[in-house]
Scaffold this motif. Structure first.
Motif, PDB file in Angstrom:
ATOM      1  N   THR A 174       0.812  -1.219   0.000  1.00  0.00           N
ATOM      2  CA  THR A 174       0.000   0.000   0.000  1.00  0.00           C
ATOM      3  C   THR A 174       0.850   1.276   0.000  1.00  0.00           C
TER       4      THR A 174
ATOM      5  N   PHE B 209       1.669   5.634   0.633  1.00  0.00           N
ATOM      6  CA  PHE B 209       1.733   6.490   1.819  1.00  0.00           C
ATOM      7  C   PHE B 209       0.491   7.345   1.993  1.00  0.00           C
TER       8      PHE B 209
ATOM      9  N   LYS C 230       2.154  -5.116   3.484  1.00  0.00           N
ATOM     10  CA  LYS C 230       3.420  -4.364   3.423  1.00  0.00           C
ATOM     11  C   LYS C 230       3.038  -2.908   3.202  1.00  0.00           C
TER      12      LYS C 230
ATOM     13  N   LYS D 291      11.855  -2.413  -1.232  1.00  0.00           N
ATOM     14  CA  LYS D 291      11.859  -3.274  -2.416  1.00  0.00           C
ATOM     15  C   LYS D 291      12.206  -4.735  -2.077  1.00  0.00           C
TER      16      LYS D 291
ATOM     17  N   VAL E   7       9.095  -6.338  -0.918  1.00  0.00           N
ATOM     18  CA  VAL E   7       8.136  -6.419  -2.036  1.00  0.00           C
ATOM     19  C   VAL E   7       8.551  -7.535  -3.000  1.00  0.00           C
TER      20      VAL E   7
ATOM     21  N   VAL F 141      -1.454  -0.797  -4.436  1.00  0.00           N
ATOM     22  CA  VAL F 141      -1.831   0.577  -4.789  1.00  0.00           C
ATOM     23  C   VAL F 141      -0.581   1.434  -4.638  1.00  0.00           C
ATOM     24  N   GLY F 142      -0.295   2.253  -5.637  1.00  0.00           N
ATOM     25  CA  GLY F 142       0.874   3.134  -5.589  1.00  0.00           C
ATOM     26  C   GLY F 142       1.061   3.797  -6.936  1.00  0.00           C
TER      27      GLY F 142
ATOM     28  N   ILE G 282       5.580   1.370 -10.543  1.00  0.00           N
ATOM     29  CA  ILE G 282       5.685   0.238  -9.602  1.00  0.00           C
ATOM     30  C   ILE G 282       4.488  -0.705  -9.809  1.00  0.00           C
TER      31      ILE G 282
ATOM     32  N   TYR H 210       5.330  -2.866 -12.691  1.00  0.00           N
ATOM     33  CA  TYR H 210       6.387  -3.811 -12.304  1.00  0.00           C
ATOM     34  C   TYR H 210       5.780  -4.967 -11.491  1.00  0.00           C
TER      35      TYR H 210
ATOM     36  N   PHE I 163      -3.152  -0.800  -8.740  1.00  0.00           N
ATOM     37  CA  PHE I 163      -3.716   0.515  -9.057  1.00  0.00           C
ATOM     38  C   PHE I 163      -2.615   1.565  -9.016  1.00  0.00           C
ATOM     39  N   GLY I 164      -2.598   2.425 -10.040  1.00  0.00           N
ATOM     40  CA  GLY I 164      -1.482   3.351 -10.222  1.00  0.00           C
ATOM     41  C   GLY I 164      -1.875   4.807 -10.101  1.00  0.00           C
ATOM     42  N   GLY I 165      -1.104   5.643 -10.751  1.00  0.00           N
ATOM     43  CA  GLY I 165      -1.240   7.096 -10.640  1.00  0.00           C
ATOM     44  C   GLY I 165      -2.428   7.655 -11.411  1.00  0.00           C
ATOM     45  N   ALA I 166      -2.520   8.976 -11.439  1.00  0.00           N
ATOM     46  CA  ALA I 166      -3.714   9.609 -12.009  1.00  0.00           C
ATOM     47  C   ALA I 166      -3.425  11.023 -12.493  1.00  0.00           C
TER      48      ALA I 166
ATOM     49  N   GLU J 163       1.880  13.189 -13.468  1.00  0.00           N
ATOM     50  CA  GLU J 163       1.192  13.293 -12.176  1.00  0.00           C
ATOM     51  C   GLU J 163       2.093  14.104 -11.240  1.00  0.00           C
TER      52      GLU J 163
ATOM     53  N   ASN K 207      -8.063   7.370 -13.973  1.00  0.00           N
ATOM     54  CA  ASN K 207      -8.580   7.020 -12.644  1.00  0.00           C
ATOM     55  C   ASN K 207      -9.955   7.638 -12.408  1.00  0.00           C
TER      56      ASN K 207
HETATM   57  P1  NAD Z   1       4.932   4.200  -4.519  1.00  0.00           P
HETATM   58  O1  NAD Z   1       4.693   3.507  -5.802  1.00  0.00           O
HETATM   59  O2  NAD Z   1       6.222   4.925  -4.327  1.00  0.00           O
HETATM   60  O3  NAD Z   1       4.867   3.139  -3.307  1.00  0.00           O
HETATM   61  C1  NAD Z   1       3.784   2.242  -3.156  1.00  0.00           C
HETATM   62  C2  NAD Z   1       4.290   0.962  -2.486  1.00  0.00           C
HETATM   63  O4  NAD Z   1       5.262   0.353  -3.332  1.00  0.00           O
HETATM   64  C3  NAD Z   1       4.956   1.207  -1.128  1.00  0.00           C
HETATM   65  O5  NAD Z   1       4.556   0.203  -0.225  1.00  0.00           O
HETATM   66  C4  NAD Z   1       6.436   1.138  -1.456  1.00  0.00           C
HETATM   67  O6  NAD Z   1       7.206   0.645  -0.379  1.00  0.00           O
HETATM   68  C5  NAD Z   1       6.491   0.170  -2.636  1.00  0.00           C
HETATM   69  N1  NAD Z   1       7.607   0.478  -3.554  1.00  0.00           N
HETATM   70  C6  NAD Z   1       8.097   1.709  -3.868  1.00  0.00           C
HETATM   71  N2  NAD Z   1       9.103   1.599  -4.754  1.00  0.00           N
HETATM   72  C7  NAD Z   1       9.254   0.282  -5.021  1.00  0.00           C
HETATM   73  C8  NAD Z   1      10.128  -0.466  -5.876  1.00  0.00           C
HETATM   74  N3  NAD Z   1      11.051   0.139  -6.628  1.00  0.00           N
HETATM   75  N4  NAD Z   1       9.992  -1.802  -5.911  1.00  0.00           N
HETATM   76  C9  NAD Z   1       9.076  -2.422  -5.153  1.00  0.00           C
HETATM   77  N5  NAD Z   1       8.216  -1.763  -4.327  1.00  0.00           N
HETATM   78  C10 NAD Z   1       8.296  -0.436  -4.257  1.00  0.00           C
HETATM   79  O7  NAD Z   1       3.682   5.167  -4.268  1.00  0.00           O
HETATM   80  P2  NAD Z   1       3.483   6.231  -3.105  1.00  0.00           P
HETATM   81  O8  NAD Z   1       4.376   7.400  -3.361  1.00  0.00           O
HETATM   82  O9  NAD Z   1       3.527   5.593  -1.774  1.00  0.00           O
HETATM   83  O10 NAD Z   1       1.958   6.664  -3.355  1.00  0.00           O
HETATM   84  C11 NAD Z   1       1.568   7.659  -4.263  1.00  0.00           C
HETATM   85  C12 NAD Z   1       1.131   7.076  -5.570  1.00  0.00           C
HETATM   86  O11 NAD Z   1       0.071   6.162  -5.361  1.00  0.00           O
HETATM   87  C13 NAD Z   1       0.573   8.117  -6.532  1.00  0.00           C
HETATM   88  O12 NAD Z   1       1.043   7.835  -7.828  1.00  0.00           O
HETATM   89  C14 NAD Z   1      -0.934   7.928  -6.433  1.00  0.00           C
HETATM   90  O13 NAD Z   1      -1.660   8.353  -7.562  1.00  0.00           O
HETATM   91  C15 NAD Z   1      -1.013   6.467  -6.252  1.00  0.00           C
HETATM   92  N6  NAD Z   1      -2.281   6.070  -5.657  1.00  0.00           N
HETATM   93  C16 NAD Z   1      -3.181   5.441  -6.468  1.00  0.00           C
HETATM   94  C17 NAD Z   1      -4.418   5.069  -5.961  1.00  0.00           C
HETATM   95  C18 NAD Z   1      -5.409   4.358  -6.836  1.00  0.00           C
HETATM   96  O14 NAD Z   1      -6.367   3.819  -6.303  1.00  0.00           O
HETATM   97  N7  NAD Z   1      -5.218   4.333  -8.137  1.00  0.00           N
HETATM   98  C19 NAD Z   1      -4.724   5.336  -4.625  1.00  0.00           C
HETATM   99  C20 NAD Z   1      -3.773   5.974  -3.829  1.00  0.00           C
HETATM  100  C21 NAD Z   1      -2.546   6.335  -4.355  1.00  0.00           C
END
Ligand code: NAD
Length: 499
Positions: free
Chosen positions: A147, A149, A173, A206, A209, A224-225, A229, A232, A247-250, A384, A412
């Motif tokens: 998940t 931040f 995680k 990582k 993960v 979600v992130g 990522i 990946y 689920f990714g960015g927007a 984004e 999104n």
């Molecule tokens: P992030 O991708 O940096 O991190 C998300 C998760 O992935 C964390 O648990 C992190 O530890 C892990 N991670 C980060 N880098 C990694 C790597 N290289 N290899 C493996 N795992 C890794 O995202 P963030 O900065 O925590 O959150 C913000 C992002 O999340 C924004 O892009 C936002 O749009 C997106 N988001 C999307 C939704 C949705 O529903 N689509 C909801 C909330 C947030």
């Protein structure tokens, strides 16, 4: 310095890898704790113990599992203020917004009280002569949630609710930026009656993960992130035959038609663009007024509202509209993109670059920014930003506006503000985006509907929560049954139709 560990087998344990990440107070810029980053060996031990605990949990009847969800709802409500306080302290969002984060997660746990209904399956009496057929929904075993931040309570709860109430064990995680609230929620799960080992919270980066992705025991991963990522994780999870929903960015567009209520549209844009410092995947980051008159009327209303926004620490209570962003790196990235917008010719109408807050000079605060005359080839339009930066892109016609949103790589959320039902209906039908608001700027579906984006905002074919949450964390088994007393013929060698 405070050390934050993991939640394993029903208790908090210290990390043993010797690796840590800093957890900041975003308002002051100080490191307030260190979070342990799990090694592969720590992760593997947590997975093995979850696999053991899952057997008895899966054999527990669904109603008893649902009662744990019911108790959890009570405990989340009881500790709402405590959770929101811890969340604001690590994330930086305002206290009311932090409560909203817990509340939106809690609502999915409320929905999961209905797990027995969701898991009931189907039955066909007399599918053939003396033959009954029924379908079961069974848990997958051990599943994982990874998940971000920006919603440290809501998104872990969205993953845990359907996964646990369906009889799975879960490795969660959470983000290493704000790890405390998921650990507090794990303790509440235990208090609610969840057996030890069924929920393991493993903090990490990582290494953890990749360990999750390569595990042969974990059967599904809900992520979600950010989009790179998400992509990946989706591809690497598939290599071990896992289910993945990522689920990714927007980059969410709001289209403002000439017939819209301009005051309402301006208020909506300010809340949806700058709330939580723009660190929401459903934030509106692009405003598309249709026609020059609309653009001027909107801009006239927007500017004073944006200039009046109050930025500050969550401890200032109701006096603050949004707080700092999460890290110094996030702040630097936002300001870099703002500079690119200026360099590429957008008009910076509200300039927050020099924003400083007395007493919090080292905090990660970013002032509100408004760009006008943004064009679709600029980096601030394509990327984004995830900060308090709204871009206005003027469109001549509705067709030009909808095409813009259709052509953007993210899908999104989106919204249209209009008084015309025909336009709204056309927009809802044609747009290739997962969540659509009609005079609603942040159309986050409630727990009993599903949440998910299209295009580069979502990978995988099932959404989060609602019925899809249960589908994702269970698999179907279909049984065709004929009892011996019903066998009145000899052996059949052909592939029979049930007639
Ligand atoms: P992030 O991708 O940096 O991190 C998300 C998760 O992935 C964390 O648990 C992190 O530890 C892990 N991670 C980060 N880098 C990694 C790597 N290289 N290899 C493996 N795992 C890794 O995202 P963030 O900065 O925590 O959150 C913000 C992002 O999340 C924004 O892009 C936002 O749009 C997106 N988001 C999307 C939704 C949705 O529903 N689509 C909801 C909330 C947030």
């Amino acid at each position: 310095m405070k050390e934050i560990g993991h939640w394993i087998d029903g208790k908090l344990v210290a990390g043993t890898s010797g690796r840590f990440a800093d957890v900041y107070n975003p308002a002051t810029g100080e490191v307030q704790a260190k979070v342990a980053l799990a090694s592969k060996a720590e992760l593997d031990a947590a997975i093995a113990s979850a696999a053991e605990a899952q057997k008895a949990w899966a054999a527990t009847n669904p109603q008893r599992r649902a009662r744990v969800m019911m108790a959890l709802v009570g405990l989340l409500n009881r500790d709402m203020d405590k959770l929101a306080e811890a969340l604001s302290a690590e994330h930086g969002k305002t206290f009311p917004d932090a409560k909203g984060d817990v509340q939106r997660g809690l609502e999915v746990i409320e929905y999961c009280i209905g797990a027995p209904q969701m898991l009931k399956g189907d039955f066909t009496d007399s599918a053939g002569p003396g033959i009954d057929m029924y379908s079961l929904r069974q848990p997958l075993g051990v599943v994982a949630g990874i998940t971000p931040f920006n919603f440290p309570a809501m998104i872990p709860l969205w993953k845990m609710g359907p996964a646990l109430s369906s009889g799975n064990a879960m490795i969660l995680k959470p983000s290493e930026r704000d790890p405390s609230v998921p650990l507090m929620i794990a303790a509440l799960c235990k208090e609610a009656g969840l057996p030890d080992g069924v929920l393991q919270v493993v903090n990490g980066d990582k290494e953890a993960v990749d360990g999750i992705l390569d595990s042969e025991i974990i059967r599904a991963v809900g992520f979600v992130g950010s989009t790179p990522i998400a992509q990946y994780i989706y591809s690497r999870a598939a290599a071990t035959g896992k289910r993945a929903q990522c689920f990714g960015g927007a980059k969410n567009h709001m289209i403002i038609m000439p017939d819209a209520d301009m005051d309402q549209a301006a208020d909506a844009l300010v809340g949806a663009g700058y709330g939580a410092a723009g660190e929401r995947c459903m934030a509106i980051s692009v405003a598309v007024p249709v026609g020059e008159g609309t653009a001027e009327a909107l801009r006239e209303r927007l500017v004073p509202k944006i200039e009046a926004l109050k930025v500050g620490p969550y401890t200032a209570g109701n006096d603050v509209d949004f707080g700092p962003v999460v890290t110094a790196a996030a702040k630097a990235n936002i300001l870099r993109l703002v500079e690119s917008g200026v360099a590429q010719g957008a008009e910076l109408v509200v300039d927050g670059r020099d924003f400083k807050l007395q007493g919090y000079e080292n905090g990660f605060f970013v002032g509100a920014h408004l760009f006008d005359h943004v064009t679709t080839d600029m980096d601030i339009y394509k990327t984004e930003i995830f900060g308090p930066v709204l871009s206005m892109v003027r469109a001549k016609t509705y067709e030009e506006a909808i095409t813009m949103a259709i052509d953007h790589e993210y899908g999104n959320g989106t919204a249209i503000f209009t008084r015309d039902g025909d336009t709204a209906r056309d927009f809802a039908n044609r747009i290739n985006i997962g969540m659509v608001g009609i005079n609603v700027p942040i159309p986050v579906p409630l727990a009993y509907h599903t949440f998910g984006g299209w295009k580069k905002s979502g990978f995988g074919d099932l959404n989060q929560h609602g019925p899809d949450g249960f589908r994702f964390y269970t698999r179907t088994k279909t049984v065709t049954a004929r009892w011996p007393s019903g066998i009145k013929e000899g052996a059949a060698f052909n592939f029979k139709a049930m007639d």
